[in-house]
Design an enzyme around this catalytic site. Structure first.
Site, PDB file in Angstrom:
ATOM      1  N   GLY A   1       0.815  -1.204   0.000  1.00 34.08           N
ATOM      2  CA  GLY A   1       0.000   0.000   0.000  1.00 34.08           C
ATOM      3  C   GLY A   1       0.853   1.261   0.000  1.00 34.08           C
ATOM      4  O   GLY A   1       1.939   1.307  -0.594  1.00 34.08           O
ATOM      5  N   SER A   2       0.396   2.280   0.713  1.00 34.39           N
ATOM      6  CA  SER A   2       1.066   3.583   0.662  1.00 34.39           C
ATOM      7  C   SER A   2       2.415   3.606   1.353  1.00 34.39           C
ATOM      8  O   SER A   2       3.152   4.588   1.215  1.00 34.39           O
ATOM      9  CB  SER A   2       0.155   4.651   1.264  1.00 34.39           C
ATOM     10  OG  SER A   2      -0.988   4.839   0.440  1.00 34.39           O
ATOM     11  N   THR A   3       2.770   2.543   2.112  1.00 32.53           N
ATOM     12  CA  THR A   3       4.125   2.511   2.659  1.00 32.53           C
ATOM     13  C   THR A   3       5.161   2.383   1.542  1.00 32.53           C
ATOM     14  O   THR A   3       6.350   2.635   1.758  1.00 32.53           O
ATOM     15  CB  THR A   3       4.305   1.339   3.640  1.00 32.53           C
ATOM     16  OG1 THR A   3       4.134   0.097   2.943  1.00 32.53           O
ATOM     17  CG2 THR A   3       3.292   1.422   4.779  1.00 32.53           C
TER      18      THR A   3
END
Length: 647
Positions: free
Chosen positions: A326-328
Site C-alpha cells: 500500500g502507501s508505505t
C-alpha cells in the site's frame, strides 16, 4: 608265483615314496593348522575376545543434551527438562505381549501410546528399542525397576525433553521440536544413528529446525553387561556425548511479550529492528500457539483447532506473510523519481481525486482530491494521484530497482522457516510468469504498493531501517553461538543520494507530527523521541465503478476477509534513529486507525525499555492507553501464574 628281487625292490621304493609324500602332506597340513591356530589364538586374540565380549556386552547410544536457547538478555527461550520413559527391546523380551501385559499390571499405559508402540514393533528391527510409556512418574519408574526380573526386555530410562518457558511468545521464532517421523528420515540420505533412537526429538520449524545440526550435538555411548536372557546386569563403560551448542538470539523477550499482547486477538504481525546493528529485537505473529503442545505429539483436536482457525496461528506472518504494501511503498516510488531526476521537491501535481490513464480512471483515496501537492504534502496526506504521475515518468524498472535497494523482493539469510521473498515486479517477470506484456496500468498500481508488489513485515522493517540510516542494513537473528559473537551482516552505505533520503525522512516526520498528517493521532509527544512514519492501506478486493457511484462500502460493513489490510512503518527517534518498526494488521481497515496506534505503542515500549509514561502519549489517548496498560499487566500476571503452575 614268487616275485623276483627286482620287482620287490621297485615295490619297496614306490611304498617308501608314497609314505614320504603322505607324511610330507600330513606334516604340511599340520604346519598350516598350527600356524592358523597360532594366528587365531595370538595374532587375532583381541578380535575374537571382542567377539566373545559382544555376546555378553551391548552398546547403547546416549543421546546428547540439546543446546538451549536464550534471548539477548539471557532469558531462557528453550530448555531441557528430565523425562522418564519405559523402553522395550523386542528381541530381548521373548513374548512381547506377555511382557506388556505384566507391565500394564504395574503402571498405567496410555492406549494411544501403546498402539503407536505396537506399530513401531511391527515395522522396525527387533533390536530397535521402542518406547511404551513416556513422561511417567518416578514412582512408576521405581515399580518397574523393582520388578525387573519379571520384565525381560523392559528398561526404565531417563532422558531430556524440550520445554518452552515463554510459551506462545516465542513460538514462531524458536519453533518447536518433535519426534523423528518417517517423513523426516525420508529427507535424509544417511541419517545419524541418533535419529533412530525411539521418540528422539528434532527441530520441526523455526530456529529449532534451521539450526538443528548445531543444536543436536553428538551421541555418546555406554557398554552394559547382559545375562543370557538379555537383562542388563551392570554398566561397564560410559562415554558421554557432546551437547549441542547454546544459542543466544537477538530477540528481546520482554519486548516480544509486550508486542504479542498488544497485537491481541488481531491477525497481525510486527517486527522491530535495531537501526544500529540490524538485530531483530521482535518478530511477533498473532495469534500464536503453545509450542509445548508439539513436543510429544499434538492431539488431533488441538491440531484441528489450529489449522481450522481463519486467523492462521501456525503461520509466521512476520516473515512468511506477503501483503501489498500500500502507501508505505510511496517512499520507494518518490526515491526512484528523485534519483532519476524526474521530480524536484517543490514541483507540484494537481489531484482532482482521480487520473485518467489509457481510458481508465485511477482514483485517489480522497474522493474530492488534494488539489496542488508537492513531495512533502503527497507523503504527509498520502495523495495517490501524485504517485500515479511519478510512475508514468519513472517506469516500473527504476521503481523496482529502488525497491530492491531498500530490501524488498529479497529473501534474508536468517534461521526462520519459510521466509518469503516478496516481489518487486518487472516487465520480464510478468512475461515469464503470466506470458503477458506489462501495461501502463500495472506501473500505476505498483506506484502505490498495489497490483503485483508484495512485501513481508520484516522486509518493510528493513526498508524503513535503510531509509532511516542510509545504510544497507540486513537483519540478524542469532547473536552468539556457545558464547561466540556472530558477525553482523554487511551494512555498506546505501546507494542512494543522502539528500533524497533526508527529504523522504522529513516527509515521514510530517506524517506523524503535522496536523494534516495521516498518523497525527498516533504521534509521540516527547520531543526527543518523536517518530517518523508512513501509513498504508492495501485493498484485497476490486471496487467496481457501480460501487463507486453509490459510495464505497466501509470496511466495517464488509466481511472480515474482504476488508483492507492496515499497515504502518516508522523509525524513532527522528533525529537519531534507534528502532525501525513495521506493523501489518490483516483486514484491519485503515493504516492510520488500526496499525499506527499499535506501532506507536511498540516504539515507545522499545524506547523506554519497558512501560512508557502516559505523558509520552497525546492527551486525548491517555485514558485509553492507561486502561490498555492495566489490561496487559493483568494478562501478563495471569500468564506467569499459569506457567508457574504448569512447571
Amino acid at each position: 608265483m614268487k616275485r623276483n628281487n627286482r620287482d620287490s625292490a621297485d615295490s619297496a621304493r614306490r611304498i617308501t615314496r608314497r609314505a614320504l609324500l603322505l607324511g610330507g602332506a600330513q606334516l604340511a597340513f599340520g604346519g598350516v593348522l598350527a600356524m592358523r591356530m597360532r594366528y587365531m589364538q595370538v595374532d587375532q586374540a583381541d578380535e575374537f575376545r571382542l567377539l566373545a565380549e559382544e555376546n555378553r556386552v551391548k552398546v547403547r547410544l546416549l543421546p546428547p543434551a540439546r543446546g538451549e536457547m536464550f534471548d539477548r538478555n539471557g532469558a531462557v527461550i528453550a530448555k531441557n527438562e528430565p523425562s522418564y520413559r519405559i523402553v522395550l527391546v523386542p528381541e530381548d523380551a521373548g513374548d512381547v505381549e506377555q511382557v506388556i501385559a505384566r507391565l500394564a499390571n504395574l503402571i498405567e499405559l496410555d492406549p494411544d501410546e501403546l498402539a503407536k508402540a505396537r506399530k513401531e514393533i511391527s515395522q522396525n528391527a527387533p533390536f530397535r528399542p521402542v518406547t511404551l510409556a513416556d513422561r511417567v512418574s518416578w514412582e512408576a519408574i521405581s515399580r518397574v525397576a523393582v520388578n525387573a526380573p519379571a520384565l525381560p526386555g523392559i528398561t526404565p530410562e531417563v532422558g531430556l525433553s524440550r520445554q518452552y518457558p515463554l510459551g506462545p511468545d516465542m513460538a514462531h521464532v524458536a519453533g518447536y521440536v518433535g519426534p523423528v517421523s518417517d517423513y523426516d528420515l525420508s529427507k535424509i540420505d544417511a541419517p545419524d544413528q541418533l535419529l533412530l533412537i525411539p521418540r528422539f526429538q528434532i527441530g520441526k520449524v523455526g530456529v529449532e529446525a534451521k539450526l538443528e545440526d548445531s543444536l543436536r550435538g553428538k551421541a555418546g555411548n555406554k557398554q552394559v553387561e547382559v545375562n543370557s536372557a538379555g537383562r542388563e546386569m551392570r554398566e561397564l563403560n560410559r562415554r558421554e556425548g557432546q551437547p549441542g551448542a547454546n544459542l543466544q538470539l537477538t530477540i528481546d523477550h520482554r519486548l516480544q511479550n509486550y508486542v504479542q499482547a498488544r497485537l491481541g486477538r488481531e491477525s497481525a504481525a510486527a517486527v522491530v529492528m535495531d537501526c544500529e546493528s540490524g538485530d531483530i529485537l521482535c518478530a511477533a505473529s498473532a495469534p500464536s500457539f503453545d509450542p509445548n503442545l508439539f513436543v510429544r505429539g499434538i492431539s488431533v483436536k488441538d491440531y484441528r483447532d489450529l489449522t481450522e482457525n481463519k486467523y492462521r496461528p501456525l503461520a509466521n506472518k512476520a516473515v512468511q506473510g506477503l501483503y501489498p504494501p500500500g502507501s508505505t511503498f510511496k517512499m520507494v516510488t518518490v526515491l526512484a523519481a528523485l534519483e532519476a531526476g524526474e521530480v524536484t521537491p517543490d514541483e507540484t501535481v494537481y489531484c482532482p481525486g482521480h487520473m485518467e490513464i489509457s481510458n481508465r480512471r485511477f482514483h485517489c483515496w480522497k474522493r474530492a482530491g488534494h488539489g496542488q501537492v508537492d513531495l512533502l504534502t503527497s507523503l504527509r496526506e498520502s495523495c495517490d494521484v501524485y504517485y500515479y504521475d511519478l510512475a508514468l515518468r519513472v517506469g516500473i524498472e527504476k521503481i523496482s530497482e529502488m525497491a530492491r535497494k531498500l530490501g524488498l523482493g529479497e529473501r534474508y539469510d536468517i534461521p526462520m522457516s519459510a521466509i518469503a521473498r516478496g516481489r518487486a515486479p518487472t516487465k520480464d517477470w510478468k512475461l515469464e510468469t503470466y506470458g503477458q506484456d506489462w501495461v501502463v496500468g500495472d506501473t500505476v498500481n505498483a506506484s502505490i504498493g498495489q497490483g503485483y508488489v508484495l512485501a513481508s513485515p520484516i522486509q518493510l522493517a528493513v526498508m524503513t531501517a535503510r531509509m532511516a540510516t542510509g545504510r544497507a542494513l540486513a537483519p540478524r537473528l542469532v547473536k552468539s553461538i556457545d558464547g561466540v559473537e556472530q558477525p553482523m551482516p554487511s551494512d555498506a552505505e546505501l546507494d542512494v543520494n543522502p539528500e533524497h533520503l533526508r527529504l523522504v525522512r522529513r516527509a515521514m516526520y510530517s506524517v506523524s507530527n503535522h496536523r494534516k498528517g495521516t498518523a497525527y493521532g498516533s504521534r509521540i509527544i516527547e520531543d526527543e523521541l518523536r517518530l517518523a512514519g508512513k501509513t498504508g492501506t492495501s485493498q484485497v478486493r476490486n471496487i467496481t465503478a457501480e460501487e463507486r457511484r453509490r459510495g464505497v462500502t466501509r470496511n466495517e460493513d464488509l466481511p472480515w476477509e474482504r476488508r483492507d489490510h492496515a499497515l504502518f512503518v516508522n523509525f524513532a527517534p527522528y533525529k537519531d534513529p534507534k528502532f525501525a518498526v513495521a506493523v501489518v494488521v490483516e483486514h484491519g481497515g485503515g493504516g492510520s486507525t488500526a496499525a499506527a496506534p499499535i506501532a506507536r505503542d511498540i516504539t515507545l515500549q522499545a524506547l523506554y525499555d519497558g512501560e512508557p509514561p502516559l505523558e509520552a502519549y497525546p492527551k486525548a489517548a491517555r485514558s485509553k492507553v492507561k486502561a490498555q496498560q492495566e489490561r496487559l499487566r493483568r494478562e501478563r500476571r495471569e500468564f506467569l501464574k499459569r506457567e508457574s503452575d504448569r512447571a
